[in-house]
Design an enzyme around this catalytic site. Sequence first.
Site, PDB file in Angstrom:
ATOM      1  CD  GLU A  95      -7.419   4.016  -5.646  1.00 53.56           C
ATOM      2  OE1 GLU A  95      -7.660   2.874  -5.260  1.00 53.56           O
ATOM      3  OE2 GLU A  95      -6.665   4.794  -5.023  1.00 53.56           O
ATOM      4  CG  HIS A 101      -2.706   5.209   1.699  1.00 53.10           C
ATOM      5  ND1 HIS A 101      -3.083   6.516   1.857  1.00 53.10           N
ATOM      6  CD2 HIS A 101      -3.444   4.726   0.663  1.00 53.10           C
ATOM      7  CE1 HIS A 101      -4.026   6.819   0.974  1.00 53.10           C
ATOM      8  NE2 HIS A 101      -4.268   5.758   0.225  1.00 53.10           N
ATOM      9  CG  HIS A 148      -4.097   7.325  -4.230  1.00 46.60           C
ATOM     10  ND1 HIS A 148      -4.064   6.445  -3.164  1.00 46.60           N
ATOM     11  CD2 HIS A 148      -2.804   7.559  -4.556  1.00 46.60           C
ATOM     12  CE1 HIS A 148      -2.797   6.166  -2.864  1.00 46.60           C
ATOM     13  NE2 HIS A 148      -2.012   6.829  -3.698  1.00 46.60           N
ATOM     14  CB  SER A 204      -0.905   0.028   1.233  1.00 40.90           C
ATOM     15  OG  SER A 204      -1.541   1.291   1.325  1.00 40.90           O
TER      16      SER A 204
HETATM   17 ZN   LIG Z   1      -5.345   6.053  -1.528  1.00 39.00          ZN
END
Ligand SMILES: [Zn+2]
Length: 306
Positions: A276, A221, A279, A219
Amino acid sequence: MTFKKSSFPLIFTAILCFVIGLGLIILCFLFPSGNDYEDPDPENEIVNNDPQQPSVPDEGNGDKVEPGEALNPETPTEPSEPDVPDEPVDPQIPSEPDVPDEPSEGEKPFVSSKDDPLLVLANVDNPLPDDFEVGELELVQKNSQGTYKLDIRAASYAREMIADAEAEGISLFICSSYRARSLQQTLFDNKYNSYIANGWSADEAYAKTATIIAIPGTSEHQTALCMDIVTPSYRVLDSGYAETDAAKWLAANAYKYGFILRYPKDKQDITKIIFEPWHYRFVGVENAKLIYESGLCLEEYIETLK
Ligand SMILES: [Zn+2]
């Protein structure tokens, strides 16, 4: 030595005169006449304060010397300041938000490199190492959903972007930013264990879990360099968000603050992540501009670098 009795008044008068004379001399010393005790001429004060006629000579080094301070040789040397330990720099205090430096004219041109730490790649094919350490975190936004932090290298740019959008009537609302690997691992393990508990094999449970929860380390993130941004009137993470003013503003402006649309619609086969529009990933202003202008996604851009 003897004195006649009749000469005593004369002697007494002489002594008296001597004492009075001595007294007058002492008084003259104590209170000398002159102008020393008169108030300074007020007009002189005004003249001296006239900015047109500075009374203190220009020292030439820019430092102003207070009259009577450095110039008075009688001033006893001040004892040096006792050694006070330097104020410890509190590492908790975030540094002043850095206004992004505009590269000044004449600086050497930006050369992007594969080794640029801001280009760290985290995807299914390139999981972050187990010992990946996130940088120092700094607050970007606190809203009704939570407190959102990013890597200190990205935080000030994110704050500036949000403020500039706000000034144009666009409200940007962070709904996700840094996620610790441990949290990702916990989410993954909980889901995996639930499948095991239901009788799935280890392989089946792992494969099924991976379709729902990002495998820890994959990820983006976890890098603290990206965030999911919505807007108060549209908080659903779906492709419909792309039609909002917030998403359009981001698509057109985020690169100026070093952020790129990380998972574009036409790059899903490369990123292996659905479109996305919420994002955004920080890669630095220079990289972001090059990526924005080239139309490449991050994976493609890194491939072009040495
Ligand atoms: Zn994201």
